[in-house]
Design a protein around this motif. Sequence first.
Motif, PDB file in Angstrom:
ATOM      1  N   MET A   1       0.842  -1.169   0.000  1.00  0.00           N
ATOM      2  CA  MET A   1       0.000   0.000   0.000  1.00  0.00           C
ATOM      3  C   MET A   1       0.899   1.248   0.000  1.00  0.00           C
ATOM      4  O   MET A   1       1.695   1.457   0.895  1.00  0.00           O
ATOM      5  N   ALA A   2       0.798   2.037  -1.012  1.00  0.00           N
ATOM      6  CA  ALA A   2       1.598   3.250  -1.137  1.00  0.00           C
ATOM      7  C   ALA A   2       0.969   4.389  -0.340  1.00  0.00           C
ATOM      8  O   ALA A   2      -0.247   4.537  -0.301  1.00  0.00           O
ATOM      9  N   ILE A   3       1.819   5.183   0.271  1.00  0.00           N
ATOM     10  CA  ILE A   3       1.349   6.337   1.043  1.00  0.00           C
ATOM     11  C   ILE A   3       1.337   7.550   0.128  1.00  0.00           C
ATOM     12  O   ILE A   3       2.293   7.813  -0.593  1.00  0.00           O
ATOM     13  N   GLU A   4       0.242   8.279   0.151  1.00  0.00           N
ATOM     14  CA  GLU A   4       0.117   9.496  -0.663  1.00  0.00           C
ATOM     15  C   GLU A   4       0.971  10.591  -0.029  1.00  0.00           C
ATOM     16  O   GLU A   4       0.883  10.851   1.166  1.00  0.00           O
ATOM     17  N   ARG A   5       1.813  11.209  -0.833  1.00  0.00           N
ATOM     18  CA  ARG A   5       2.671  12.277  -0.337  1.00  0.00           C
ATOM     19  C   ARG A   5       2.484  13.516  -1.209  1.00  0.00           C
ATOM     20  O   ARG A   5       2.320  13.413  -2.418  1.00  0.00           O
ATOM     21  N   ALA A   6       2.558  14.672  -0.584  1.00  0.00           N
ATOM     22  CA  ALA A   6       2.432  15.937  -1.304  1.00  0.00           C
ATOM     23  C   ALA A   6       3.788  16.313  -1.906  1.00  0.00           C
ATOM     24  O   ALA A   6       4.839  15.894  -1.425  1.00  0.00           O
ATOM     25  N   LYS A   7       3.751  17.111  -2.960  1.00  0.00           N
ATOM     26  CA  LYS A   7       4.976  17.551  -3.611  1.00  0.00           C
ATOM     27  C   LYS A   7       5.814  18.369  -2.625  1.00  0.00           C
ATOM     28  O   LYS A   7       5.304  19.262  -1.957  1.00  0.00           O
ATOM     29  N   GLY A   8       7.109  18.029  -2.514  1.00  0.00           N
ATOM     30  CA  GLY A   8       8.009  18.736  -1.621  1.00  0.00           C
ATOM     31  C   GLY A   8       8.047  18.184  -0.208  1.00  0.00           C
ATOM     32  O   GLY A   8       8.855  18.621   0.606  1.00  0.00           O
ATOM     33  N   GLU A   9       7.207  17.203   0.087  1.00  0.00           N
ATOM     34  CA  GLU A   9       7.193  16.615   1.424  1.00  0.00           C
ATOM     35  C   GLU A   9       8.440  15.754   1.622  1.00  0.00           C
ATOM     36  O   GLU A   9       8.880  15.058   0.717  1.00  0.00           O
ATOM     37  N   LYS A  10       9.035  15.798   2.810  1.00  0.00           N
ATOM     38  CA  LYS A  10      10.228  15.026   3.106  1.00  0.00           C
ATOM     39  C   LYS A  10       9.856  13.817   3.952  1.00  0.00           C
ATOM     40  O   LYS A  10       8.976  13.881   4.802  1.00  0.00           O
TER      41      LYS A  10
END
Length: 58
Positions: A1-10
């Motif tokens: 299951m992939a975690i949704e990440r926002a652009k620029g998130e570390k």
Amino acid sequence: MAIERAKGEKYRPIVTVAKERHGLPTKVVIGGREYALLPEKAPEGTKPLRNNKRRFHK
């Protein structure tokens, strides 16, 4: 299951050393994908011709 990440998130990925040679990791697994370490002197194609002469003459 992939975690949704926002652009620029570390984030900190988990890295597993799969293979080691002479104390250096040569193959690692990051996020389920394998990556290989290429040495600095790895060949990048064919060897140059000796003295820049043609090998096959017409």
